[in-house]
Scaffold this motif. Structure first.
Motif, short mmCIF file in Angstrom:
data_model
loop_
_atom_site.label_atom_id
_atom_site.label_comp_id
_atom_site.label_asym_id
_atom_site.label_seq_id
_atom_site.Cartn_x
_atom_site.Cartn_y
_atom_site.Cartn_z
N PRO A 153 0.88 -1.30 -0.05
CA PRO A 153 -0.05 -0.13 -0.01
C PRO A 153 0.79 1.11 -0.10
N PRO A 154 0.68 2.14 -0.75
CA PRO A 154 1.34 3.31 -1.06
C PRO A 154 1.39 4.28 0.57
N GLN A 155 2.54 4.72 0.89
CA GLN A 155 2.79 5.73 1.88
C GLN A 155 2.09 6.83 2.01
N ILE A 156 0.92 7.02 1.93
CA ILE A 156 0.13 8.25 1.92
C ILE A 156 -0.95 8.34 2.99
N GLU A 157 -0.89 9.33 3.88
CA GLU A 157 -1.92 9.53 4.77
C GLU A 157 -3.12 10.37 4.38
N PHE A 158 -4.22 9.98 4.62
CA PHE A 158 -5.34 10.71 4.03
C PHE A 158 -6.25 10.57 5.03
N LYS A 159 -6.74 11.90 5.43
CA LYS A 159 -7.83 12.05 6.34
C LYS A 159 -8.82 13.04 6.04
N LYS A 160 -9.93 12.87 5.81
CA LYS A 160 -10.99 13.76 5.47
C LYS A 160 -11.64 14.53 6.79
N ARG A 161 -11.80 15.66 6.66
CA ARG A 161 -12.26 16.97 7.63
C ARG A 161 -13.56 17.48 7.41
N ASP A 162 -14.23 18.10 8.34
CA ASP A 162 -15.40 18.74 8.27
C ASP A 162 -15.27 20.12 7.45
N LYS A 163 -14.01 20.71 8.07
CA LYS A 163 -13.82 22.11 7.45
C LYS A 163 -12.36 22.35 7.48
N GLY A 164 -11.81 23.45 6.84
CA GLY A 164 -10.45 23.77 6.95
C GLY A 164 -9.86 23.67 5.51
N GLY A 165 -10.63 23.36 4.56
CA GLY A 165 -9.86 22.94 3.17
C GLY A 165 -8.98 21.96 2.92
N ILE A 166 -8.06 22.11 1.89
CA ILE A 166 -6.93 21.00 1.70
C ILE A 166 -5.49 21.18 2.25
N THR A 167 -5.17 20.49 2.80
CA THR A 167 -3.66 20.72 3.33
C THR A 167 -2.89 19.44 3.07
N LEU A 173 -8.90 15.19 -6.12
CA LEU A 173 -9.91 15.60 -4.67
C LEU A 173 -11.29 16.31 -5.35
N ARG A 174 -11.23 17.16 -6.28
CA ARG A 174 -12.39 17.69 -6.71
C ARG A 174 -13.36 16.69 -7.38
N GLU A 175 -12.66 15.79 -8.26
CA GLU A 175 -13.44 14.97 -8.92
C GLU A 175 -14.35 13.95 -7.97
N TYR A 176 -13.62 13.67 -6.64
CA TYR A 176 -14.37 12.98 -5.68
C TYR A 176 -15.09 13.80 -4.71
N LYS A 177 -15.25 15.26 -5.04
CA LYS A 177 -16.12 16.07 -4.19
C LYS A 177 -15.42 16.23 -2.82
N ILE A 178 -14.16 16.15 -2.66
CA ILE A 178 -13.51 16.36 -1.34
C ILE A 178 -13.02 17.72 -1.23
N ASN A 179 -13.51 18.50 -0.36
CA ASN A 179 -13.05 19.91 -0.36
C ASN A 179 -12.20 20.22 0.92
N ASN A 180 -12.32 19.34 2.04
CA ASN A 180 -11.65 19.18 3.41
C ASN A 180 -11.02 18.04 3.51
N CYS A 181 -9.53 18.16 3.69
CA CYS A 181 -8.84 17.05 3.88
C CYS A 181 -7.29 17.23 4.28
N ASP A 182 -6.89 16.27 4.95
CA ASP A 182 -4.94 16.36 5.15
C ASP A 182 -4.72 15.30 4.28
#
Length: 367
Positions: free
Chosen positions: A175-189, A208-217
């Protein structure tokens, strides 16, 4: 336009698009759309199935599970018979095996379930033949054997790999070493603890836009690609070790065998003549990454005839206790261990101690 037509259209556009830095953004977007469509197709097809497919509901048994996949008449049925003694219908024409045939391979005290899956055909991931059920069973396996006919073109290898990839199976990869965590707010970091020149911030945000993800780390810990990021977002990928079993080597020349020898993760055999089957079984054991743990009742000799089989990555004292009985850990006090995992023989250890192959364990319960 059907989902299959949309997939074909995107795949055609990807083939036409030249791969370079200028097109990486566009290709990343296309790959994200493609992954979403394939997931939709797989989900809709499983809902339309309406019940179980006869011959495919094989319950998992033994210490590990192996699935044999290949084109029709490559010798899977013969190999199953030679390794397990289970008879699977064999003939000189294609599509002899129409259901999933299970057998048990016994090696070093382990009971390994071996499944002879029906011959795969190109387009399986898109619903052709019974390929979708075949690949769905493959997702439950600890190891995949891709059985190939040494006399036929190596294009079969590429076709099977493509079908499995399309169904979310990643062969001989981590598995690729990528940490991905959704948030409720705060935009994309986006942060990076490793250089990742193949994946720029613009491509990441487009996916991320294609998946409609607007807030995540997102934290990239490896030289990730757009496909790696999509796999992490999808979250349903299976990373499975694979051996390429090149059967019917008795029908090719030594020079041809030397060419095939350059293929990684490959084992040459002749199932019919029983050539090199011992080597295949040893490679299976290595790729399953299993270890043997011997039990020692108090005051008695260790039981070397019936080892407890564990996966190396899940081989603590807790895992050992759970394999014996799910309630054993509740009464656990400590364990005495003899073997390579300890400095002294015996050594008193706790439930988090990591065991090694052929350790001897005695469990001491609470009074």
């Amino acid at each position: 336009m059907t989902t299959a037509q949309k997939i074909a259209e995107i795949e055609t556009e990807m083939m036409r698009t030249q791969k370079n830095k200028a097109t990486s953004y566009h290709l990343g977007l296309l790959k994200a759309k493609l992954a979403k469509l394939k997931r939709e197709m797989i989900d809709s097809s499983s809902k339309k199935g309406g019940g179980t497919q006869e011959g495919f509901e094989v319950s998992k048994s033994g210490d590990s599970r192996i699935g044999m996949i290949g084109f029709p008449s490559v010798g899977k049925s013969t190999l199953l018979t030679k390794l397990t003694g289970v008879f699977s219908k064999i003939a000189a024409y294609e599509f002899t095996t129409l259901t999933c045939i299970p057998g048990v391979l016994q090696h070093k005290g382990a009971k390994i379930q071996l499944l002879d899956l029906p011959g795969i055909i190109e387009g399986a991931k898109d619903g052709k033949g019974r390929g979708k059920q075949v690949i769905a069973v493959a997702r439950t396996c600890n190891l995949i054997l891709i059985v190939l006919d040494a006399t036929r073109p190596m294009v079969h290898k590429k076709i099977i790999e493509r079908e499995l990839e399309g169904f979310g199976i990643r062969l001989n990869k981590q598995p690729p070493q990528i940490e991905f965590k959704k948030r409720d707010k705060g935009g994309i970091t986006i942060s990076r603890t490793h250089d990742a020149p193949r994946l720029d911030d613009e491509t990441i945000k487009a996916i991320l836009r294609e998946y409609k993800i607007n807030n995540c780390d997102i934290n990239l810990k490896c030289d990730a690609t757009d496909e790696d990021l999509i796999d992490v977002i999808e979250g349903n990928r299976k990373y499975i070790p694979c051996l390429y079993v090149m059967n019917k080597i008795d029908d090719i020349t030594l020079e041809e065998l030397n060419v095939l020898d350059k293929i990684p993760h490959y084992v040459p055999i002749s199932a019919f003549l029983e050539w090199n089957l011992d080597e295949l079984v040893e490679r299976i054991w290595d790729y399953l990454d299993l270890i043997r743990i011997y039990t020692k009742p108090k005051g008695l000799e260790p039981d070397y005839n019936a080892p407890v089989i564990l996966q190396r990555k899940f081989s603590t004292i807790t895992d050992f206790c759970n394999k014996l009985h799910k309630n054993m850990i509740k009464d656990f006090r400590y364990a005495l261990v003899w073997g390579a995992s300890v400095k002294y023989n015996p050594q008193k250890v706790g439930k988090d101690h990591q065991l090694l192959d052929e350790d001897i364990v005695q469990i001491v319960k609470k009074i």
